[in-house]
Design an enzyme around this catalytic site. Structure first.
Site, mmCIF file in Angstrom:
data_model
loop_
_atom_site.group_PDB
_atom_site.id
_atom_site.type_symbol
_atom_site.label_atom_id
_atom_site.label_comp_id
_atom_site.label_asym_id
_atom_site.label_seq_id
_atom_site.Cartn_x
_atom_site.Cartn_y
_atom_site.Cartn_z
ATOM 1 N N GLY A 185 0.750 -1.321 0.015
ATOM 2 C CA GLY A 185 0.208 0.038 0.016
ATOM 3 C C GLY A 185 1.103 1.096 0.064
ATOM 4 O O GLY A 185 1.998 1.091 -0.624
ATOM 5 N N SER A 186 0.212 2.273 0.744
ATOM 6 C CA SER A 186 1.119 3.784 0.783
ATOM 7 C C SER A 186 2.554 3.584 1.312
ATOM 8 O O SER A 186 3.205 4.580 0.971
ATOM 9 C CB SER A 186 0.185 4.486 1.278
ATOM 10 N N THR A 187 2.949 2.658 1.663
ATOM 11 C CA THR A 187 4.133 2.609 2.560
ATOM 12 C C THR A 187 5.074 2.587 1.362
ATOM 13 O O THR A 187 6.439 3.030 1.485
ATOM 14 C CB THR A 187 4.587 1.504 3.394
#
Lengths: 486, 504
Positions: free
Chosen positions: B231-233
């Site tokens: 995801g956004s990581t």
């Protein structure tokens, strides 16, 4: 008997003191072995152990005292050797009991039956039977007169399992037992073996003259006349027939080998041995062709690792155990001899070899060597040919039995099931072995006993008396190496 | 009977005596061959159970964590074996220590360091021979780990308290020491080492039962063995690549709520909740703002401008695709996947599509940023010692792998991450100087109706990093479809960081 007895002991050494010393020695070793097992199994050292040791020593002491009374001149080494082997066997059986109890506990299964207490009980019974034989048979020559009766009884006994339904006669595929399920089971072949040896000794003694003289000579071999050996061959063939049918290959091999050697002992003819071995080779090939279980045994012997988890499992595990033990062994109680199936009976050598190592097995085989050579010495010193042949046959059968079973367990020869004398778990085997020991002791007592007339007036006739017999005895015990002059 | 004939009559007996000596000597020679020449071959044959059983009869070495806390040891036993293997700290470490079972063999470090622990390692042999001479039991060597029990057990407790399926990995950025390596659910290894076969069986069946159901398996170490969409990581990697390719933290990027993916015939990509970036009505935002608010449209466009190859090589510089092992525990390689077209690049840039990371990989990314871009080789085993606690081999020294990003880029990302932490609803005390990034990753066949995976990666204090953590909670934890990294994963990461900094 008692009054002259005291006088004679001073003159001819009975060896009873030596026997007592050796028995104490054996009891000390056996007790120490038991203590080591308990220590290595992390069990508490209790006073009970001392009681076991003392009880064992007491049983031996009673036996010793009765031997003193009924066979005062017997060879002093025979009894302690048997006692030591029997004791070591008991310790190992006890040690395997501990393992099977622990294994059952780990598997959450009910406690398995213990073998050591039973074997201890059988040891007691065997010692009693040993003494009964010594007391009842005061002169081994009586056996000669009942030879045919003994042979018949032995054969009937041997044949019983073959006619009994499998339920009463079959254990692990071998139909060689007489058993009342849950009560007891005996292996008649063990006793039939003794009967056959007695019969062969009597028969060969009576026919020695004929056997020695007659026969045609072919290719340097003096061929015997078959009819001279008729009854003996008949007995042997019947016995082998029954045994082979019951798949008891080990006992067949033992009986055949023992009788063949007895014929040689009686006749001094090597040709008999050669003919016998040719016959054996033919029989072996025939059995290999005929029976699947014989082929299987040979295959396992040649390629034990080919099916190491299945048919070869037992032999492979035996080799693993011996290899793991190495020179000094893992120590009593510190190995895993219980991995080998039937470790307490046929494979007790593998168990002992794992925990006592090469050193321990060497000692055990040396004990058998002593047992056999003392037996053969008894034979050589015997005053009568029947006694000599009987002692020779009994002594050799111990050695051959050891060779067949230990050779099988260590993959020197194909494995055929047999007990290891005095060591293995098994009542029949223990009883039979002590009977054989009693016979050897009876013969050795008579051969070492100074002649009766000597005792009457001991002071003067010592030098002159027994001019015929005494020197023979002394010659053979003192001038053994030079005795081969010819 | 004359003496002469008596003697000649007995001659066969003497010959027989010789024959018996030969027969029994043959036995002895053969036994000697087995027990001396073939001894080693038979003893070490894999089919020989005695060697395995031996492990239960000697004092196997210990596995310890930092500070000498014992994770696995052998205690004297009074049953059929002499020692009982025990795991005093139980489940929190089970997927690292593994277990040693009579029936099921060994796993984890019990397996990978078996030679050291059992004493079979050649370096221990000399000691064992002298033990043999002195009559002492041969003992095994010890394995000392870098794990900090305080952190490991806190993280485990945080995950299990709410019944989360997840993982926490903590590294010391400057050295690469693994401070925590946690997976949940886990299992109690003690019954598997039981001497009772029935107890072993029951424990093992329970352990593998989950394999046949949809329940999470307790014997999977999610921190290193499983990969999940980050995801956004993943935007940290996109940002790192951008900053080296003409972007600055202040470069303007798109702030719209939705973009149309090129070449898909109208497929769109939206921000979380379909909002405009940073609530600025769709006007452009800075790269820093885009990262702090985790704006998908901005990073999709940045990613497409950078291109698949740039992204892939930047990911590789952080170790994506490498795999490897920690003390013999296999690490699954993370991946960015194929990016055949611009649409794929856009989706991958927000850590979706085929991008899949182990929680361990994400810890390595933030640890590297914390360490000024210099990647350190993570290690779990600090020392191997002999039974007398002297060193078996030189202690593990920190080793560098290489500069994943320039120090200046790392510094820029660091300050962007500080802003990112403070933008969260669950922001920590700024005094802690936590630099972080959250992730909320869609997955499954029906992503919109499947609770998302929650991520939180962070390090602190930003100016002198002592710890870098990666927290992963599968399937929304206890918050279902509404779960986001900030609410589910961040509190766990913050608690671990506080504990590490002595601020809890």
């Amino acid at each position: 008997m008692t009054p002259p007895h005291g006088i004679i002991t001073r003159i001819a050494r009975t060896g009873r003191a030596a026997e007592l010393g050796l028995l104490v020695f054996a009891a000390v070793i056996v007790t120490s072995a038991l203590v080591i097992v308990e220590l290595n199994q992390n069990r508490g050292i209790t006073l009970d152990l001392l009681w076991y040791g003392a009880g064992y020593l007491a049983a031996l002491a009673v036996t010793h005292l009765l031997v003193r009374r009924f066979a005062p001149y017997a060879d002093p080494v025979l009894m302690p050797v048997a006692a030591l082997l029997n004791g070591l066997g008991l310790v190992m059986i006890h040690r395997l009991d501990l393992a099977s109890v622990a294994n059952a506990a780990a598997e959450d299964q009910p406690d398995p039956g213990l073998q050591a207490p039973l074997q201890l009980m059988w040891t007691g019974v065997a010692l009693v039977l040993f003494l009964v034989v010594l007391v009842v048979i005061r002169d081994h020559k009586v056996l000669q007169s009942y030879a045919y009766t003994i042979a018949l009884l032995g054969f009937i006994f041997l044949a019983v399992p073959a006619v009994l339904p499998a339920r009463f006669s079959e254990v692990n595929g071998a139909k060689i037992w007489i058993k009342i399920p849950g009560v007891f089971s005996i292996q008649p072949a063990e006793f039939a073996k003794i009967a056959l040896i007695i019969f062969a000794a009597a028969f060969l003694t009576s026919k020695a003259q004929v056997l020695n003289s007659a026969g045609k000579k072919v290719f340097g071999l003096v061929l015997p006349r078959i009819r001279d050996l008729g009854p003996l061959l008949l007995a042997l063939i019947l016995a082998l027939g029954v045994l082979v049918r019951g798949k008891d290959l080990g006992t067949s091999l033992l009986l055949f080998g023992t009788l063949l050697v007895m014929i040689y002992l009686a006749t001094s003819r090597v040709s008999w041995l050669i003919i016998g071995l040719i016959g054996f080779a033919g029989g072996a090939v025939l059995m290999y062709r005929l029976f699947g279980h014989v082929r299987l045994r040979v295959d396992i012997w040649l390629h034990p690792f080919a099916d190491a988890q299945n048919t070869g499992y037992q032999l492979v595990q035996s080799l693993f155990g011996l290899g793991t033990g190495g020179i000094f062994g893992t120590g009593l109680g510190a190995g895993r001899p219980d991995i080998v199936p039937y470790a307490s009976t046929d494979f007790i050598t593998a168990a002992l070899g794992e925990e006592l190592g090469l050193v321990g097995l060497t000692v055990i085989i040396l004990l058998y060597m002593i047992l056999t050579t003392r037996g053969l010495r008894t034979a050589i010193a015997a005053k009568d040919n029947f006694g000599a042949l009987l002692a020779g046959g009994l002594a050799f059968s111990f050695a051959l039995q050891v060779f067949i079973i230990i050779g099988g367990v260590t993959r020197l020869i194909p494995l055929t099931g047999l007990t290891t004398p005095f060591l293995s778990y098994g009542g029949s085997s223990l009883l039979a072995n002590y009977v054989m020991l009693a016979l050897l002791i009876r013969i050795s007592d008579s051969s070492r006993r100074p002649d009766k007339p000597v005792s009457r007036k001991p002071s003067t006739p010592l030098v002159e008396a027994g001019t015929e017999m005494v020197p023979v005895v002394r010659k053979h015990s003192l001038r053994k190496p030079s005795g081969e002059a010819s | 009977m004359s003496q002469q004939s008596a003697r000649s009559l007995r001659r066969p007996y003497r010959r027989l005596g010789t024959a018996v000596l030969v027969m029994l000597s043959l036995l002895l020679v053969n036994i000697g061959y087995i027990q001396v020449v073939k001894s080693d071959e038979y003893r070490t044959n894999p089919a020989n159970k005695r060697t395995a059983l031996d492990d239960f009869n000697r004092q196997r070495g210990q596995i310890t964590a930092a500070g000498g806390v014992v994770l696995a040891r052998s205690v004297p036993s009074d049953d059929q074996y002499r020692y009982q293997r025990s795991y005093p700290r139980g489940a929190a470490y089970a997927n690292i220590t593994g277990y040693l079972s009579l029936r099921y063999g060994s796993t984890g470090l019990e397996n990978s360091f078996n030679d050291v622990l059992s004493g079979d390692d050649p370096a221990l042999l000399v000691d064992n021979v002298s033990d043999l001479v002195t009559g002492r039991d041969p003992r095994g060597g010890n394995v000392e780990l870098t794990l900090v029990p305080k952190l490991q057990e806190l993280a485990y407790q945080q995950l299990t308290a709410k019944g989360f399926t997840g993982a926490v990995v903590a590294l010391r950025p400057k050295t690469g020491e693994v401070l925590a390596l946690v997976t949940s659910p886990s299992f109690n290894p003690n019954p598997l080492a039981s001497h009772s076969d029935a107890v072993q069986k029951a424990a093992y069946n329970q352990l593998v039962e989950a394999r046949n159901t949809s329940k999470p398996s307790p014997d999977v170490n999610r921190s290193i063995e499983s990969v999940y969409p980050p995801g956004s990581t993943f935007k940290l990697i996109v940002a790192a690549a951008a900053l080296q390719n003409g972007y600055t933290p202040n470069t303007a990027v798109t702030g719209v709520s939705t973009i149309t993916l090129p070449g898909t015939g109208g497929a769109t990509l939206s921000n979380y909740g379909n909002e405009t970036c940073a609530n600025k009505g769709g006007s452009d935002v800075s790269l820093t703002e885009a990262l702090a608010h985790s704006c998908n449209t901005a990073f999709a466009q940045v990613g497409m401008k950078l291109g698949a190859d740039t992204l892939r090589s930047q990911a590789a510089a952080f170790g994506v695709g490498e795999g490897g092992d920690l003390g013999g525990l296999q690490i699954a390689p993370s991946r960015v996947g194929d990016m055949p077209d611009a649409a794929a690049v856009a989706q991958s840039s927000i850590g979706q599509r085929d991008v899949a990371f182990t929680p361990y990989q994400n810890a390595e990314v933030v640890a590297t940023i914390a360490n000024g871009g210099l990647r350190m080789q993570p290690y779990l085993v600090s020392r191997l010692t002999k039974p007398d606690l002297s060193l078996l081999q030189p202690a593990t020294e920190p080793t560098t792998i290489g500069q994943a990003i320039p120090t200046s880029t790392a510094d820029q990302i660091r300050s962007m991450m500080l802003d990112s932490e403070q933008e969260m609803s669950t922001a920590s005390d700024p005094a802690l100087k936590i630099a972080s990034k959250t992730g909320t990753a869609e997955h499954g066949a029906d992503p919109k109706n499947t609770p998302p995976h929650a991520w939180y990666v962070a390090f602190a204090p930003a100016d002198d990093p002592q710890i870098a953590v990666s927290v992963f909670v599968a399937d929304g934890g206890d918050q279902g479809l509404n779960a986001i990294g900030a609410t589910v994963a961040a509190p766990i990461g913050q608690a671990v960081i506080k504990a590490a900094l002595g601020k809890s």
